[in-house]
Enzyme design. Structure first.
Site, mmCIF file in Angstrom:
data_model
loop_
_atom_site.group_PDB
_atom_site.id
_atom_site.type_symbol
_atom_site.label_atom_id
_atom_site.label_comp_id
_atom_site.label_asym_id
_atom_site.label_seq_id
_atom_site.Cartn_x
_atom_site.Cartn_y
_atom_site.Cartn_z
ATOM 1 N N LYS A 165 40.350 38.774 24.818
ATOM 2 C CA LYS A 165 41.630 39.483 25.029
ATOM 3 C C LYS A 165 42.648 38.540 25.658
ATOM 4 O O LYS A 165 42.288 37.511 26.240
ATOM 5 C CB LYS A 165 41.441 40.712 25.931
ATOM 6 C CG LYS A 165 40.875 40.448 27.339
ATOM 7 C CD LYS A 165 41.857 40.023 28.410
ATOM 8 C CE LYS A 165 41.191 39.787 29.762
ATOM 9 N NZ LYS A 165 41.999 39.010 30.702
ATOM 10 N N ASP A 185 37.474 44.519 34.109
ATOM 11 C CA ASP A 185 37.963 44.411 32.726
ATOM 12 C C ASP A 185 37.010 45.033 31.708
ATOM 13 O O ASP A 185 37.361 45.156 30.531
ATOM 14 C CB ASP A 185 38.095 42.928 32.315
ATOM 15 C CG ASP A 185 39.320 42.269 32.907
ATOM 16 O OD1 ASP A 185 40.137 42.975 33.513
ATOM 17 O OD2 ASP A 185 39.446 41.041 32.749
HETATM 18 O O1 C5P Z 1 36.097 43.163 38.901
HETATM 19 P P1 C5P Z 1 35.768 41.721 38.772
HETATM 20 O O2 C5P Z 1 34.315 41.427 39.046
HETATM 21 O O3 C5P Z 1 36.220 41.106 37.500
HETATM 22 O O4 C5P Z 1 36.600 40.992 39.915
HETATM 23 C C1 C5P Z 1 36.329 39.683 40.358
HETATM 24 C C2 C5P Z 1 37.089 39.434 41.644
HETATM 25 O O5 C5P Z 1 38.503 39.408 41.387
HETATM 26 C C3 C5P Z 1 36.925 40.527 42.687
HETATM 27 O O6 C5P Z 1 35.815 40.276 43.498
HETATM 28 C C4 C5P Z 1 38.222 40.423 43.473
HETATM 29 O O7 C5P Z 1 38.162 39.361 44.396
HETATM 30 C C5 C5P Z 1 39.233 40.033 42.416
HETATM 31 N N1 C5P Z 1 39.961 41.212 41.868
HETATM 32 C C6 C5P Z 1 40.932 41.826 42.624
HETATM 33 N N2 C5P Z 1 41.612 42.887 42.116
HETATM 34 C C7 C5P Z 1 41.384 43.334 40.867
HETATM 35 C C8 C5P Z 1 40.400 42.691 40.056
HETATM 36 C C9 C5P Z 1 39.713 41.628 40.593
HETATM 37 O O8 C5P Z 1 41.189 41.431 43.777
HETATM 38 N N3 C5P Z 1 42.092 44.356 40.394
#
Ligand code: C5P
Length: 294
Positions: A17, A143
Protein backbone atom coordinates in the site's frame (compact mmCIF):
# COMPACT_ATOMS: atom_id res chain seq x y z
CA UNK A 1 -6.50 -12.59 -3.83
CA UNK A 2 -6.68 -16.34 -3.31
CA UNK A 3 -6.49 -19.19 -5.84
CA UNK A 4 -8.40 -22.45 -5.64
CA UNK A 5 -6.12 -25.10 -4.11
CA UNK A 6 -3.85 -27.07 -6.43
CA UNK A 7 -2.23 -30.24 -5.04
CA UNK A 8 -3.41 -29.19 -1.59
CA UNK A 9 -1.57 -25.88 -1.89
CA UNK A 10 -3.29 -22.48 -1.75
CA UNK A 11 -1.56 -19.55 -3.43
CA UNK A 12 -2.41 -16.06 -2.20
CA UNK A 13 -1.19 -12.58 -3.20
CA UNK A 14 -0.68 -9.97 -0.48
CA UNK A 15 -0.54 -6.39 -1.85
CA UNK A 16 1.58 -3.41 -0.77
CA UNK A 17 0.00 0.00 0.00
CA UNK A 18 0.87 3.69 -0.11
CA UNK A 19 -0.45 6.44 2.13
CA UNK A 20 -1.63 9.46 0.12
CA UNK A 21 -2.42 11.40 3.29
CA UNK A 22 -1.40 10.96 6.93
CA UNK A 23 -2.14 13.51 9.65
CA UNK A 24 -1.47 12.98 13.37
CA UNK A 25 -4.25 14.36 15.56
CA UNK A 26 -2.68 13.76 18.97
CA UNK A 27 -0.85 11.38 21.28
CA UNK A 28 -2.98 8.89 23.20
CA UNK A 29 -2.69 7.62 26.77
CA UNK A 30 -1.71 4.14 25.43
CA UNK A 31 1.35 5.63 23.66
CA UNK A 32 -0.10 5.38 20.15
CA UNK A 33 -0.99 8.38 18.01
CA UNK A 34 -4.50 9.18 16.84
CA UNK A 35 -4.48 9.67 13.09
CA UNK A 36 -6.31 10.18 9.84
CA UNK A 37 -4.76 8.38 6.91
CA UNK A 38 -5.77 7.50 3.36
CA UNK A 39 -4.32 4.24 2.04
CA UNK A 40 -4.49 2.57 -1.36
CA UNK A 41 -3.26 -0.93 -2.18
CA UNK A 42 -0.89 -1.49 -5.12
CA UNK A 43 -0.21 -4.13 -7.76
CA UNK A 44 3.06 -5.02 -6.00
CA UNK A 45 2.63 -8.31 -4.15
CA UNK A 46 4.18 -10.89 -1.86
CA UNK A 47 3.13 -14.42 -2.82
CA UNK A 48 2.21 -16.74 0.03
CA UNK A 49 1.74 -20.48 -0.41
CA UNK A 50 -0.18 -22.42 2.25
CA UNK A 51 0.05 -26.22 2.43
CA UNK A 52 -2.04 -28.19 4.92
CA UNK A 53 -0.10 -30.46 7.30
CA UNK A 54 -1.07 -33.57 9.23
CA UNK A 55 0.77 -32.31 12.33
CA UNK A 56 -0.14 -29.31 14.48
CA UNK A 57 3.08 -27.53 13.58
CA UNK A 58 3.15 -24.09 11.91
CA UNK A 59 6.25 -23.58 9.74
CA UNK A 60 7.37 -20.66 7.59
CA UNK A 61 10.04 -20.46 4.90
CA UNK A 62 10.95 -17.28 3.07
CA UNK A 63 12.86 -16.36 -0.09
CA UNK A 64 14.51 -13.45 1.76
CA UNK A 65 17.08 -14.81 4.24
CA UNK A 66 17.21 -11.51 6.17
CA UNK A 67 13.59 -11.87 7.31
CA UNK A 68 13.03 -13.81 10.52
CA UNK A 69 10.77 -16.83 10.07
CA UNK A 70 10.39 -17.28 13.82
CA UNK A 71 7.72 -16.24 16.27
CA UNK A 72 8.39 -12.53 15.73
CA UNK A 73 7.28 -12.83 12.07
CA UNK A 74 3.77 -11.39 11.59
CA UNK A 75 2.65 -14.44 9.55
CA UNK A 76 3.52 -16.78 12.44
CA UNK A 77 1.93 -14.34 14.90
CA UNK A 78 -1.28 -14.28 12.85
CA UNK A 79 -1.48 -18.09 12.57
CA UNK A 80 -0.80 -18.58 16.30
CA UNK A 81 -3.31 -15.88 17.26
CA UNK A 82 -5.98 -17.71 15.24
CA UNK A 83 -5.13 -21.01 16.97
CA UNK A 84 -5.23 -19.35 20.38
CA UNK A 85 -8.51 -17.55 19.67
CA UNK A 86 -10.37 -20.56 18.22
CA UNK A 87 -8.68 -23.53 19.91
CA UNK A 88 -7.89 -24.90 16.44
CA UNK A 89 -4.98 -27.36 16.53
CA UNK A 90 -4.41 -27.80 12.80
CA UNK A 91 -0.96 -27.13 11.40
CA UNK A 92 0.21 -25.36 8.26
CA UNK A 93 3.33 -25.07 6.15
CA UNK A 94 3.75 -21.57 4.71
CA UNK A 95 6.13 -20.31 2.02
CA UNK A 96 6.60 -16.56 1.56
CA UNK A 97 7.97 -15.12 -1.66
CA UNK A 98 8.97 -11.65 -0.45
CA UNK A 99 8.80 -8.94 -3.11
CA UNK A 100 7.54 -5.96 -1.14
CA UNK A 101 10.53 -4.07 0.31
CA UNK A 102 10.71 -4.33 4.10
CA UNK A 103 10.74 -1.48 6.63
CA UNK A 104 9.67 0.66 3.70
CA UNK A 105 6.27 2.06 4.71
CA UNK A 106 4.55 -0.16 2.13
CA UNK A 107 2.76 -2.36 4.68
CA UNK A 108 4.23 -5.67 3.45
CA UNK A 109 4.33 -7.35 6.87
CA UNK A 110 0.81 -6.13 7.73
CA UNK A 111 -0.53 -7.35 4.40
CA UNK A 112 1.07 -10.78 4.90
CA UNK A 113 -0.56 -10.97 8.36
CA UNK A 114 -4.02 -10.01 7.05
CA UNK A 115 -3.71 -12.52 4.20
CA UNK A 116 -2.73 -15.25 6.67
CA UNK A 117 -5.80 -14.51 8.84
CA UNK A 118 -8.28 -14.64 5.93
CA UNK A 119 -6.69 -17.67 4.26
CA UNK A 120 -6.42 -19.78 7.40
CA UNK A 121 -9.95 -18.78 8.41
CA UNK A 122 -11.09 -20.46 5.17
CA UNK A 123 -8.63 -23.29 5.11
CA UNK A 124 -9.12 -24.30 8.76
CA UNK A 125 -12.91 -23.71 8.37
CA UNK A 126 -13.03 -21.43 11.41
CA UNK A 127 -15.99 -19.34 10.18
CA UNK A 128 -14.88 -16.16 11.91
CA UNK A 129 -16.86 -13.19 10.61
CA UNK A 130 -15.37 -9.93 9.40
CA UNK A 131 -15.70 -8.20 12.76
CA UNK A 132 -13.90 -11.04 14.57
CA UNK A 133 -11.08 -11.08 12.00
CA UNK A 134 -10.85 -7.31 12.29
CA UNK A 135 -10.34 -7.52 16.05
CA UNK A 136 -7.53 -10.06 15.66
CA UNK A 137 -5.97 -7.97 12.87
CA UNK A 138 -5.89 -4.86 15.09
CA UNK A 139 -4.00 -6.86 17.75
CA UNK A 140 -1.31 -7.67 15.19
CA UNK A 141 -0.70 -4.07 14.06
CA UNK A 142 -2.42 -0.77 13.31
CA UNK A 143 -2.27 -1.25 9.50
CA UNK A 144 -3.41 -4.89 9.41
CA UNK A 145 -7.23 -4.26 9.34
CA UNK A 146 -6.87 -2.11 6.19
CA UNK A 147 -5.65 -5.15 4.26
CA UNK A 148 -8.73 -7.18 5.31
CA UNK A 149 -11.12 -4.65 3.99
CA UNK A 150 -10.54 -2.86 0.78
CA UNK A 151 -8.35 -1.55 -2.00
CA UNK A 152 -8.68 1.99 -0.66
CA UNK A 153 -9.59 3.21 2.81
CA UNK A 154 -9.84 6.21 5.09
CA UNK A 155 -8.33 4.97 8.34
CA UNK A 156 -8.78 6.55 11.78
CA UNK A 157 -8.10 5.67 15.44
CA UNK A 158 -4.50 4.43 15.48
CA UNK A 159 -5.13 3.40 11.85
CA UNK A 160 -7.20 0.30 12.60
CA UNK A 161 -10.68 1.78 12.00
CA UNK A 162 -11.19 1.50 8.26
CA UNK A 163 -13.83 3.17 6.15
CA UNK A 164 -13.61 1.63 2.65
CA UNK A 165 -13.34 4.08 -0.26
CA UNK A 166 -14.22 3.68 -3.88
CA UNK A 167 -11.97 5.35 -6.41
CA UNK A 168 -13.31 5.17 -9.98
CA UNK A 169 -9.90 4.82 -11.70
CA UNK A 170 -6.42 3.51 -10.94
CA UNK A 171 -3.60 5.90 -10.04
CA UNK A 172 -0.02 5.35 -11.25
CA UNK A 173 3.04 5.77 -9.02
CA UNK A 174 6.81 5.68 -9.32
CA UNK A 175 8.28 4.35 -6.07
CA UNK A 176 11.85 4.80 -4.85
CA UNK A 177 12.66 2.28 -2.11
CA UNK A 178 15.96 3.22 -0.46
CA UNK A 179 18.54 0.66 0.63
CA UNK A 180 17.74 1.41 4.30
CA UNK A 181 14.54 1.10 6.36
CA UNK A 182 13.21 3.03 9.36
CA UNK A 183 11.49 1.79 12.50
CA UNK A 184 7.90 3.09 12.77
CA UNK A 185 8.28 3.61 16.54
CA UNK A 186 11.45 5.65 15.99
CA UNK A 187 9.78 7.95 13.44
CA UNK A 188 6.79 8.55 15.75
CA UNK A 189 9.30 9.20 18.56
CA UNK A 190 10.84 12.04 16.54
CA UNK A 191 7.47 13.63 15.68
CA UNK A 192 6.20 17.00 16.95
CA UNK A 193 2.44 16.55 17.29
CA UNK A 194 0.80 19.52 15.47
CA UNK A 195 -1.22 22.06 17.46
CA UNK A 196 -3.66 22.54 14.60
CA UNK A 197 -3.95 19.31 12.64
CA UNK A 198 -5.05 19.46 9.01
CA UNK A 199 -8.38 18.36 7.73
CA UNK A 200 -8.23 15.69 5.01
CA UNK A 201 -11.72 16.24 3.58
CA UNK A 202 -10.45 17.78 0.34
CA UNK A 203 -8.13 14.90 -0.63
CA UNK A 204 -10.78 12.39 0.42
CA UNK A 205 -13.25 13.96 -2.05
CA UNK A 206 -10.61 14.19 -4.81
CA UNK A 207 -9.78 10.47 -4.44
CA UNK A 208 -13.48 9.57 -4.49
CA UNK A 209 -13.73 11.47 -7.80
CA UNK A 210 -10.58 9.74 -9.13
CA UNK A 211 -9.29 13.23 -9.97
CA UNK A 212 -5.52 12.79 -10.16
CA UNK A 213 -4.73 16.48 -10.81
CA UNK A 214 -6.71 17.48 -7.72
CA UNK A 215 -5.11 14.77 -5.56
CA UNK A 216 -1.45 15.47 -6.43
CA UNK A 217 -1.06 18.88 -4.72
CA UNK A 218 -3.03 17.63 -1.69
CA UNK A 219 -0.70 14.72 -0.84
CA UNK A 220 0.53 15.10 2.74
CA UNK A 221 2.36 13.04 5.35
CA UNK A 222 3.05 14.39 8.87
CA UNK A 223 5.71 11.69 9.39
CA UNK A 224 7.80 12.88 6.47
CA UNK A 225 9.67 15.61 8.35
CA UNK A 226 10.71 13.40 11.30
CA UNK A 227 11.76 10.65 8.86
CA UNK A 228 13.88 13.14 6.89
CA UNK A 229 15.49 14.27 10.14
CA UNK A 230 16.45 10.65 10.87
CA UNK A 231 17.60 9.91 7.29
CA UNK A 232 18.46 13.13 5.37
CA UNK A 233 19.11 11.04 2.22
CA UNK A 234 15.30 10.86 1.84
CA UNK A 235 15.26 14.55 0.86
CA UNK A 236 17.64 13.77 -2.03
CA UNK A 237 15.44 10.95 -3.32
CA UNK A 238 12.40 13.19 -3.09
CA UNK A 239 14.02 16.04 -4.99
CA UNK A 240 14.95 13.57 -7.72
CA UNK A 241 11.25 12.78 -8.13
CA UNK A 242 10.35 16.48 -7.89
CA UNK A 243 12.60 17.26 -10.87
CA UNK A 244 10.33 14.98 -12.91
CA UNK A 245 7.09 15.98 -11.22
CA UNK A 246 7.11 19.21 -9.18
CA UNK A 247 3.89 18.31 -7.36
CA UNK A 248 2.63 14.94 -6.23
CA UNK A 249 5.70 13.66 -4.37
CA UNK A 250 5.44 12.14 -0.90
CA UNK A 251 6.88 9.61 1.56
CA UNK A 252 4.66 6.59 2.33
CA UNK A 253 3.71 5.75 5.94
CA UNK A 254 6.68 6.02 8.28
CA UNK A 255 9.09 5.60 5.34
CA UNK A 256 11.37 4.93 3.77
CA UNK A 257 9.64 4.64 0.37
CA UNK A 258 9.11 7.94 -1.43
CA UNK A 259 6.87 8.15 -4.47
CA UNK A 260 5.59 10.37 -7.24
CA UNK A 261 1.93 10.16 -8.17
CA UNK A 262 1.93 10.26 -11.98
CA UNK A 263 -0.54 12.08 -14.21
CA UNK A 264 -1.04 8.86 -16.15
CA UNK A 265 0.64 5.59 -17.12
CA UNK A 266 2.63 7.28 -19.92
CA UNK A 267 4.21 9.81 -17.58
CA UNK A 268 4.96 6.92 -15.19
CA UNK A 269 6.91 5.02 -17.89
CA UNK A 270 8.99 8.08 -18.80
CA UNK A 271 9.62 8.95 -15.17
CA UNK A 272 10.66 5.48 -13.98
CA UNK A 273 13.12 5.21 -16.86
CA UNK A 274 14.76 8.57 -16.03
CA UNK A 275 14.78 7.94 -12.27
CA UNK A 276 16.40 4.51 -12.75
CA UNK A 277 19.09 6.13 -14.85
CA UNK A 278 19.74 8.83 -12.22
CA UNK A 279 19.91 6.22 -9.43
CA UNK A 280 22.57 4.04 -11.08
CA UNK A 281 25.07 5.44 -8.60
CA UNK A 282 22.98 4.18 -5.62
CA UNK A 283 23.29 0.38 -5.42
CA UNK A 284 20.49 -1.30 -3.49
CA UNK A 285 17.93 1.43 -4.18
CA UNK A 286 14.93 -0.07 -5.99
CA UNK A 287 12.42 1.68 -8.25
CA UNK A 288 8.98 0.47 -9.32
CA UNK A 289 6.21 1.66 -11.60
CA UNK A 290 2.97 0.49 -9.99
CA UNK A 291 -0.72 1.31 -10.00
CA UNK A 292 -3.41 1.18 -7.37
CA UNK A 293 -5.62 -1.92 -7.25
CA UNK A 294 -9.20 -1.63 -8.44
O1 C5P B 1 0.70 -0.80 15.35
P1 C5P B 1 2.11 -1.02 14.93
O2 C5P B 1 2.70 -2.27 15.53
O3 C5P B 1 2.32 -0.98 13.46
O4 C5P B 1 2.93 0.21 15.51
C1 C5P B 1 4.33 0.21 15.63
C2 C5P B 1 4.74 1.38 16.50
O5 C5P B 1 4.46 2.62 15.83
C3 C5P B 1 3.97 1.49 17.81
O6 C5P B 1 4.59 0.74 18.81
C4 C5P B 1 4.03 2.98 18.10
O7 C5P B 1 5.28 3.33 18.66
C5 C5P B 1 3.98 3.60 16.72
N1 C5P B 1 2.60 4.00 16.33
C6 C5P B 1 2.02 5.11 16.89
N2 C5P B 1 0.77 5.49 16.52
C7 C5P B 1 0.09 4.81 15.58
C8 C5P B 1 0.68 3.67 14.96
C9 C5P B 1 1.94 3.30 15.36
O8 C5P B 1 2.63 5.78 17.75
N3 C5P B 1 -1.12 5.23 15.21
Amino acid sequence: MISEPLNNEWVVWAPAKVNLYLEVLGKRADGYHELNTLMMSLNLYDTIRFREEESEVITLRCTNPTLSTGKDNLIIKAAKLLQLHTGCTRGISIHLEKRIPMGAGLGGGSSDAATTLTTLNRLWQLNLNHEQLNQLAAQLGSDVPFFLTSNAGWCTGRGEIVQPLTCPRPFWYVLICPHFGLSTAEVYGQLQVPRNPRDGEEILQAVRQGHVEKVRPLLFNRLQEPAEQLRPELTKFMSLLQQESPTGVLMSGSGTTVFAMCRDQGQGHTMVHRVRHALQAFPGVRTYLVRSSM
